[in-house]
Design a protein around this motif. Sequence first.
Motif, short mmCIF file in Angstrom:
data_model
loop_
_atom_site.label_atom_id
_atom_site.label_comp_id
_atom_site.label_asym_id
_atom_site.label_seq_id
_atom_site.Cartn_x
_atom_site.Cartn_y
_atom_site.Cartn_z
N LEU A 25 0.83 -1.21 0.00
CA LEU A 25 0.00 0.00 0.00
C LEU A 25 0.86 1.26 0.00
CD1 LEU A 25 -2.81 -0.92 2.54
CD2 LEU A 25 -3.11 -0.37 0.13
N PHE A 26 1.92 1.25 0.82
CA PHE A 26 2.77 2.43 0.90
C PHE A 26 3.56 2.62 -0.39
CE2 PHE A 26 6.66 4.68 2.18
CZ PHE A 26 6.07 5.85 2.63
N PHE A 27 4.11 1.53 -0.95
CA PHE A 27 4.84 1.65 -2.21
C PHE A 27 3.94 2.13 -3.34
CE2 PHE A 27 8.07 -1.72 -0.75
CZ PHE A 27 8.86 -0.73 -0.21
N ASP A 28 2.70 1.70 -3.34
CA ASP A 28 1.73 2.16 -4.33
C ASP A 28 1.51 3.67 -4.21
OD1 ASP A 28 -0.29 1.70 -6.40
OD2 ASP A 28 -1.72 2.20 -4.82
N ALA A 29 1.40 4.15 -2.97
CA ALA A 29 1.25 5.60 -2.77
C ALA A 29 2.50 6.35 -3.21
CB ALA A 29 0.93 5.90 -1.30
N CYS A 30 3.68 5.77 -2.98
CA CYS A 30 4.93 6.41 -3.42
C CYS A 30 4.99 6.50 -4.94
CB CYS A 30 6.14 5.63 -2.91
SG CYS A 30 6.39 5.75 -1.15
N ILE A 31 4.58 5.45 -5.62
CA ILE A 31 4.60 5.45 -7.08
C ILE A 31 3.60 6.47 -7.62
CG2 ILE A 31 4.04 4.05 -9.12
CD1 ILE A 31 5.22 1.66 -7.53
N ARG A 32 2.42 6.52 -7.02
CA ARG A 32 1.44 7.52 -7.46
C ARG A 32 1.92 8.92 -7.19
NH1 ARG A 32 -3.12 6.92 -4.49
NH2 ARG A 32 -2.34 5.16 -3.31
#
Length: 194
Positions: free
Chosen positions: A44-51
Amino acid sequence: MSSLGETRHVCRIQLPSLARFVKTSGHAFGIYVAGAVFAAGWWLFFDACIRSGSRHPPVAPPAPGQPIEPPVHDVRILFDDWVPGICATIGLAIVNLVDKRHLVDDGSALGTWRDDPVMWRTRTWLFVGFAFLAGGLAGSLALLIIKYMMNPHAVGYVEYGVASVLQNLAIMACAIVLWFSQRTESDYEYSLTL
């Protein structure tokens, strides 16, 4: 024609019963669940970082001799967003490295647990681990409130703070599942008696 008492399978491949697997391999099942929860939190956190990175492409450097002008409303995931997750992961490692056998007071020692230096150090390290876990969750909540909810320029970016909070909740849930799935005696110790 089949009789009424006959059981027929719908699928060709017989899947094992989940309840039977949990009864026989509860320790392994707890480890698998904890690993999945931990991976989901960091995902979830990596997804937010990519976005965050794709929403804010890198700024081109200014021409030589021109001053560097920062963007007016720059809300993105920076190092301060990573700190709570790192602290919670360190806390998870500390809590699960503690040997639970040193926490049990069997009554055979003279005096109380305050006189036993191993038990004292074990409980101190356990406290430090839970402090890291709680500090990570508190830090992610503070970032959510201060950086993403109270900032008037962060409208539409609250999902970054929510991802950090969910990440820390998942890491804490992982620590709890691992704690309860561990046994006091190690699975890797063998008793060799003749």
